[in-house]
Design a protein around this motif. Structure first.
Motif, PDB file in Angstrom:
ATOM      1  N   ILE A  58       0.846  -1.206   0.000  1.00 26.66           N
ATOM      2  CA  ILE A  58       0.000   0.000   0.000  1.00 26.66           C
ATOM      3  C   ILE A  58       0.878   1.253   0.000  1.00 26.66           C
ATOM      4  N   ILE A  59       1.921   1.253   0.829  1.00 26.85           N
ATOM      5  CA  ILE A  59       2.813   2.425   0.896  1.00 26.85           C
ATOM      6  C   ILE A  59       3.475   2.666  -0.460  1.00 26.85           C
ATOM      7  N   ASP A  60       3.885   1.578  -1.117  1.00 26.93           N
ATOM      8  CA  ASP A  60       4.557   1.726  -2.416  1.00 26.93           C
ATOM      9  C   ASP A  60       3.586   2.012  -3.561  1.00 26.93           C
ATOM     10  N   GLY A  61       2.300   2.011  -3.274  1.00 28.56           N
ATOM     11  CA  GLY A  61       1.304   2.279  -4.314  1.00 28.56           C
ATOM     12  C   GLY A  61       0.980   1.062  -5.160  1.00 28.56           C
ATOM     13  N   ASP A  62       1.390  -0.148  -4.702  1.00 27.39           N
ATOM     14  CA  ASP A  62       1.142  -1.368  -5.476  1.00 27.39           C
ATOM     15  C   ASP A  62      -0.139  -2.087  -5.056  1.00 27.39           C
ATOM     16  N   MET A  63      -0.805  -1.574  -4.027  1.00 33.07           N
ATOM     17  CA  MET A  63      -2.078  -2.165  -3.600  1.00 33.07           C
ATOM     18  C   MET A  63      -2.998  -1.008  -3.217  1.00 33.07           C
ATOM     19  N   GLN A 259       5.216 -15.342  -9.822  1.00 33.33           N
ATOM     20  CA  GLN A 259       5.145 -16.289 -10.937  1.00 33.33           C
ATOM     21  C   GLN A 259       6.129 -17.440 -10.739  1.00 33.33           C
ATOM     22  N   SER A 260       7.357 -17.116 -10.336  1.00 33.88           N
ATOM     23  CA  SER A 260       8.362 -18.179 -10.222  1.00 33.88           C
ATOM     24  C   SER A 260       8.015 -19.134  -9.082  1.00 33.88           C
ATOM     25  N   ALA A 261       7.432 -18.625  -7.992  1.00 34.82           N
ATOM     26  CA  ALA A 261       7.076 -19.503  -6.871  1.00 34.82           C
ATOM     27  C   ALA A 261       5.987 -20.485  -7.285  1.00 34.82           C
ATOM     28  N   ILE A 262       4.977 -20.006  -7.988  1.00 33.15           N
ATOM     29  CA  ILE A 262       3.884 -20.889  -8.415  1.00 33.15           C
ATOM     30  C   ILE A 262       4.403 -21.903  -9.441  1.00 33.15           C
ATOM     31  N   GLY A 282      -0.073  -8.762  -5.727  1.00 35.07           N
ATOM     32  CA  GLY A 282      -0.306  -7.392  -6.189  1.00 35.07           C
ATOM     33  C   GLY A 282      -1.237  -7.430  -7.387  1.00 35.07           C
ATOM     34  N   GLU A 283      -0.928  -6.662  -8.413  1.00 33.48           N
ATOM     35  CA  GLU A 283      -1.856  -6.565  -9.548  1.00 33.48           C
ATOM     36  C   GLU A 283      -1.546  -7.543 -10.676  1.00 33.48           C
ATOM     37  N   ILE A 284      -0.422  -8.272 -10.572  1.00 28.81           N
ATOM     38  CA  ILE A 284      -0.035  -9.109 -11.710  1.00 28.81           C
ATOM     39  C   ILE A 284      -0.906 -10.363 -11.811  1.00 28.81           C
ATOM     40  N   GLU A 285      -0.993 -10.905 -13.028  1.00 29.97           N
ATOM     41  CA  GLU A 285      -1.653 -12.195 -13.214  1.00 29.97           C
ATOM     42  C   GLU A 285      -0.572 -13.254 -13.329  1.00 29.97           C
ATOM     43  N   ILE A 286      -0.867 -14.441 -12.813  1.00 29.04           N
ATOM     44  CA  ILE A 286       0.142 -15.491 -12.760  1.00 29.04           C
ATOM     45  C   ILE A 286      -0.297 -16.662 -13.626  1.00 29.04           C
ATOM     46  N   GLY A 287       0.605 -17.124 -14.502  1.00 32.22           N
ATOM     47  CA  GLY A 287       0.321 -18.294 -15.333  1.00 32.22           C
ATOM     48  C   GLY A 287       0.770 -19.560 -14.629  1.00 32.22           C
ATOM     49  N   ILE A 288       0.139 -20.689 -14.941  1.00 34.67           N
ATOM     50  CA  ILE A 288       0.581 -21.949 -14.335  1.00 34.67           C
ATOM     51  C   ILE A 288       0.891 -22.964 -15.435  1.00 34.67           C
TER      52      ILE A 288
END
Ligand SMILES: [Zn+2]
Ligand SMILES: [Zn+2]
Length: 359
Positions: A58-63, A259-262, A282-288
């Motif tokens: 939130i502080i960084d503006g990413d949420m 992404q890398s963790a998933i 955050g706002e990114i979408e993650i592929g599997i």
């Protein structure tokens, strides 16, 4: 709790850490009025506040958060005043609070006890004023007493502990003899480690990155992880398959939300394996790797926030020493020095940073 106006001079004022507008930064320490309480609310003197990864987002503006807003949701404190209809708590009680401080209480999710899934849920520090301040008014239904054998600082870690308990004990359903891989050795990952060990994991591997090596992964080792992995230098797939005689892990717990963790989590799972994710991307979408997952009959389990029942589990585990949050509290600063821990937390040199009031 009612939202309180800010940026005005108040006779009964208290200090609060406020995000003033969207975008990166825009955080200030300002005076705000001490909130009044409704009949079903208590006024809590905040004693300890925990800084969470989502506060940094939130502080960084990413949420997104409903700015201007008092930040923070992890805390513990003491009840100093109570409304006339408060029945389960007394002045002097030491408490922490769930995040679902507003929910409708009537939808199917609320009536199942899943207040965290209510469409009308509002959480402190995100939707309404939070806990990085001196006093907060909260409804009694969201409160939990902190066990007598733990400090206020440890009590401020009950909320992330409830998130971990909801994930590994209520959603992923840890099984005896599970081989578990935890990706992301932050506060929730290290709490998940202790919980899966307590409830019967055969072996637990904790994976992190190069900048986790000097603090977070070492703490995982000290807490009893069978193996720590620096994924920037070691091959997690080789290690997990070697440790499991080529079968793969029964359960992967993702506490990173990347992404890398998933991707790696799915790569190291056995057939019929489960991946439980609590990470916030955050706002990114993650592929599997879909084909791999479907051909191996895998379960992908999402776990969000905490349920009321996961708070009860945490309270019980803390009471009997089944989890220990002390080794996770790596930074303590007085409230007015909040910028020091925010800077450290942003750099990743922190597991859990706690702010406290001098008096
Ligand atoms: Zn949190
Ligand atoms: Zn509801």
């Amino acid at each position: 709790m009612s939202d309180i106006p800010i940026f005005i001079f108040w006779e009964d004022a208290m200090k609060a850490i406020i995000k003033t507008k969207p975008g990166p930064g825009n955080v200030e320490l300002v005076d705000v009025p001490v909130p009044g309480i409704a009949e079903t609310e208590v006024l809590i003197k905040v004693r300890a506040m925990g800084i969470c990864g989502s506060d940094i987002l939130i502080i960084d503006g990413d949420m997104d958060a409903n700015v201007p807003i008092i930040l923070g949701h992890e805390f513990s404190g003491e009840i100093v005043e109570k409304g006339s209809k408060v029945t389960h708590f007394s002045i002097g009680d030491r408490v922490a609070s769930e995040l679902s401080i507003q929910s409708c209480r009537w939808c199917v999710d609320c009536r199942r006890g899943d207040f965290h899934l209510c469409a009308n849920r509002r959480a402190p520090g995100i939707h309404m004023n939070g806990v990085f301040t001196e006093y907060i008014a909260l409804p009694e239904f969201s409160l939990h007493k902190i066990p007598d054998n733990i400090s206020y600082e440890e009590g401020a870690v009950m909320e992330p502990a409830a998130v971990a308990a909801h994930g590994v004990l209520e959603r992923a359903l840890i099984q005896p003899e599970d081989f578990v891989v935890i990706i992301g050795p932050g506060t929730i990952g290290l709490l998940a480690l202790q919980m899966v060990m307590h409830y019967g994991a055969k072996k637990v591997v904790v994976a992190g990155k190069e900048n986790d090596m000097h603090l977070r992964l070492l703490t995982a080792q000290e807490l009893g992880a069978d193996r720590i992995i620096n994924v920037d230098r070691e091959n997690i797939e080789d290690i997990v398959f070697e440790m499991t005689d080529g079968r793969g892990a029964d359960l992967v717990v993702d506490c990173a939300g990347t992404q890398s963790a998933i991707y790696e989590g799915i790569q190291v799972l056995k057939k019929h394996g489960r991946l439980c994710t609590m990470g916030m991307p955050g706002e990114i979408e993650i592929g599997i790797p879909w084909k791999k997952a479907i051909f191996r009959d895998m379960d992908l389990i999402f776990s969000y926030s905490s349920s009321a029942s996961s708070w009860n589990i945490v309270r019980s585990m803390l009471e009997r020493g089944a989890i220990n949050v002390k080794p996770l509290i790596t930074h303590r600063e007085s409230f007015s020095n909040y910028q020091i821990v925010l800077d450290d937390a942003t750099k990743g040199n922190v597991i859990k940073a706690i702010l406290f009031h001098e008096s």
